[in-house]
Design a protein around this motif. Sequence first.
Motif, PDB file in Angstrom:
ATOM      1  N   ARG A   1       5.170   2.399   8.395  1.00  0.00           N
ATOM      2  CA  ARG A   1       4.024   2.861   7.841  1.00  0.00           C
ATOM      3  C   ARG A   1       2.919   1.957   7.771  1.00  0.00           C
ATOM      4  N   PRO A   2       1.582   2.064   8.376  1.00  0.00           N
ATOM      5  CA  PRO A   2       0.606   1.288   8.359  1.00  0.00           C
ATOM      6  C   PRO A   2       0.206   0.931   6.860  1.00  0.00           C
ATOM      7  N   TYR A   3      -0.355  -0.299   6.781  1.00  0.00           N
ATOM      8  CA  TYR A   3      -0.789  -0.620   5.511  1.00  0.00           C
ATOM      9  C   TYR A   3      -2.471  -0.512   5.582  1.00  0.00           C
ATOM     10  N   TYR A   4      -2.699   0.797   5.008  1.00  0.00           N
ATOM     11  CA  TYR A   4      -4.074   1.328   5.225  1.00  0.00           C
ATOM     12  C   TYR A   4      -4.986   0.445   4.513  1.00  0.00           C
ATOM     13  N   SER A   5      -5.000  -0.072   3.222  1.00  0.00           N
ATOM     14  CA  SER A   5      -5.961  -0.876   2.565  1.00  0.00           C
ATOM     15  C   SER A   5      -6.372  -2.238   3.592  1.00  0.00           C
ATOM     16  N   GLY A   6      -5.250  -2.563   4.076  1.00  0.00           N
ATOM     17  CA  GLY A   6      -5.434  -3.951   4.711  1.00  0.00           C
ATOM     18  C   GLY A   6      -5.765  -3.673   6.353  1.00  0.00           C
ATOM     19  N   ASN A   7      -5.942  -2.446   6.767  1.00  0.00           N
ATOM     20  CA  ASN A   7      -5.917  -2.317   8.320  1.00  0.00           C
ATOM     21  C   ASN A   7      -4.976  -2.813   9.011  1.00  0.00           C
ATOM     22  N   ILE A   8      -3.658  -2.803   8.721  1.00  0.00           N
ATOM     23  CA  ILE A   8      -2.494  -3.635   9.287  1.00  0.00           C
ATOM     24  C   ILE A   8      -1.790  -2.362   9.787  1.00  0.00           C
ATOM     25  N   PRO A   9      -1.674  -2.245  11.174  1.00  0.00           N
ATOM     26  CA  PRO A   9      -0.468  -1.025  11.642  1.00  0.00           C
ATOM     27  C   PRO A   9       0.738  -1.136  11.362  1.00  0.00           C
ATOM     28  N   GLY A  10       1.694  -0.202  11.361  1.00  0.00           N
ATOM     29  CA  GLY A  10       3.089  -0.181  11.102  1.00  0.00           C
ATOM     30  C   GLY A  10       3.630  -1.160  12.277  1.00  0.00           C
ATOM     31  N   GLY A  11       4.764  -1.756  11.845  1.00  0.00           N
ATOM     32  CA  GLY A  11       5.650  -2.715  12.899  1.00  0.00           C
ATOM     33  C   GLY A  11       4.975  -4.085  12.799  1.00  0.00           C
ATOM     34  N   ASP A  12       3.549  -4.203  12.388  1.00  0.00           N
ATOM     35  CA  ASP A  12       3.228  -5.511  12.495  1.00  0.00           C
ATOM     36  C   ASP A  12       3.860  -6.502  11.483  1.00  0.00           C
ATOM     37  N   SER A  13       4.062  -7.840  11.871  1.00  0.00           N
ATOM     38  CA  SER A  13       5.041  -8.693  10.824  1.00  0.00           C
ATOM     39  C   SER A  13       4.019  -8.954   9.661  1.00  0.00           C
ATOM     40  N   ARG A  14       2.770  -8.850  10.013  1.00  0.00           N
ATOM     41  CA  ARG A  14       1.631  -9.206   8.549  1.00  0.00           C
ATOM     42  C   ARG A  14       1.872  -8.019   7.465  1.00  0.00           C
ATOM     43  N   ASN A  15       2.436  -6.862   8.053  1.00  0.00           N
ATOM     44  CA  ASN A  15       2.348  -5.611   7.176  1.00  0.00           C
ATOM     45  C   ASN A  15       3.422  -5.917   5.921  1.00  0.00           C
ATOM     46  N   PRO A  16       2.903  -5.685   4.896  1.00  0.00           N
ATOM     47  CA  PRO A  16       3.656  -6.031   3.656  1.00  0.00           C
ATOM     48  C   PRO A  16       4.492  -4.994   2.973  1.00  0.00           C
ATOM     49  N   LEU A  17       4.541  -3.802   3.717  1.00  0.00           N
ATOM     50  CA  LEU A  17       5.402  -2.674   3.381  1.00  0.00           C
ATOM     51  C   LEU A  17       6.812  -2.625   4.375  1.00  0.00           C
ATOM     52  N   GLY A  18       6.948  -3.722   5.034  1.00  0.00           N
ATOM     53  CA  GLY A  18       8.026  -3.812   5.956  1.00  0.00           C
ATOM     54  C   GLY A  18       8.076  -2.584   6.866  1.00  0.00           C
ATOM     55  N   ASP A  19       9.109  -2.081   7.359  1.00  0.00           N
ATOM     56  CA  ASP A  19       9.055  -1.193   8.453  1.00  0.00           C
ATOM     57  C   ASP A  19       9.875   0.191   7.936  1.00  0.00           C
ATOM     58  N   ARG A  20      10.416   0.198   6.663  1.00  0.00           N
ATOM     59  CA  ARG A  20      10.837   1.639   6.143  1.00  0.00           C
ATOM     60  C   ARG A  20      10.333   2.058   4.849  1.00  0.00           C
ATOM     61  N   TRP A  21       9.850   3.160   4.601  1.00  0.00           N
ATOM     62  CA  TRP A  21       9.116   3.594   3.500  1.00  0.00           C
ATOM     63  C   TRP A  21      10.061   4.811   2.797  1.00  0.00           C
ATOM     64  N   LEU A  22      10.534   4.795   1.716  1.00  0.00           N
ATOM     65  CA  LEU A  22      11.000   5.942   1.212  1.00  0.00           C
ATOM     66  C   LEU A  22      10.118   6.215  -0.191  1.00  0.00           C
ATOM     67  N   GLY A  23       9.236   7.425   0.056  1.00  0.00           N
ATOM     68  CA  GLY A  23       8.362   7.708  -0.762  1.00  0.00           C
ATOM     69  C   GLY A  23       8.876   8.598  -2.042  1.00  0.00           C
ATOM     70  N   ILE A  24       8.406   8.132  -3.076  1.00  0.00           N
ATOM     71  CA  ILE A  24       8.788   8.738  -4.609  1.00  0.00           C
ATOM     72  C   ILE A  24       7.935   9.528  -5.002  1.00  0.00           C
ATOM     73  N   ASN A  25       8.129  10.806  -5.620  1.00  0.00           N
ATOM     74  CA  ASN A  25       7.186  11.679  -6.472  1.00  0.00           C
ATOM     75  C   ASN A  25       6.708  11.248  -7.569  1.00  0.00           C
ATOM     76  N   ALA A  26       6.589   9.833  -7.963  1.00  0.00           N
ATOM     77  CA  ALA A  26       6.116   9.441  -9.421  1.00  0.00           C
ATOM     78  C   ALA A  26       4.838   9.689  -9.680  1.00  0.00           C
ATOM     79  N   ARG A  27       4.509  10.056 -10.818  1.00  0.00           N
ATOM     80  CA  ARG A  27       3.184  10.114 -11.695  1.00  0.00           C
ATOM     81  C   ARG A  27       2.300  11.181 -11.048  1.00  0.00           C
ATOM     82  N   GLY A  28       2.918  12.324 -10.408  1.00  0.00           N
ATOM     83  CA  GLY A  28       2.224  13.305  -9.806  1.00  0.00           C
ATOM     84  C   GLY A  28       1.827  13.225  -8.480  1.00  0.00           C
ATOM     85  N   THR A  29       2.291  11.932  -7.852  1.00  0.00           N
ATOM     86  CA  THR A  29       1.906  11.633  -6.611  1.00  0.00           C
ATOM     87  C   THR A  29       3.083  12.315  -5.599  1.00  0.00           C
TER      88      THR A  29
END
Length: 249
Positions: free
Chosen positions: A75-103
Amino acid sequence: MKKLLLSIMLLVSLLFFEAPAEAAGGDMIIINKSNNQLAYYKNNKLVKTFKVGTGRKASYTPEGKFKIVNKIKNRPYYSGNIPGGDSRNPLGDRWLGINARGTWGTTYAIHGNNNPKSIGGYVSAGCVRMYDNEVQWLYDQVKVNTPVVITTSKKSFNAIASANGYKVTGQAAVPVIAAPTSTVLKKGMRGVEVKQLQQALTNRGYNTKGIDGVFGPATEAAVKKFQKAKKLKVDGVAGPATKKALGMK
């Protein structure tokens, strides 16, 4: 140009978005913020536990019963304009989204991180961080709609599961990692032992500005004052000597 780049990054992330697949009835994830551990259950049995990073403040990582609602690779890091798979991406390369707080899995998630030293601490803006190799393993096991329980508790994982209406059968595949009973307490930690430390300091006239179970600057300052008065090493860390002087076990 910036809007175009964001649109391209969103399109790329959607290419790696996985179609929903129903979770098995006995699958579940529990995250305990008191010791920053995550437990994965499969077929009602505990399979593995992991160390995780959670919110910098207790309120940042929501507590309650949720579900995994999406799975995204790179997943890209949108606020930092960092594409997915980039070593600078603070989200790593796997995202398990949770439906917390109405999201809907776009704000809160269990994900990897490019700073392994942060795992185990209270460090995030609300998401749950894991080591990249461990979240990769979990990602492959977990299906969309897997229940997620997030709590702050001194109970074992099995006890937390039972308290939330989940039946645990058989013996755990791995030992449950309980919160340590004699922890070295320091800034950034939180939990029952921190609250006990704050109470002990307050009882002796050292103001921690509240007994909230969060080891912040005021608690650290109170520890240093106590250590100086008792001629202990003044480091603001409540280790065995400091805790003994305070009458804590």
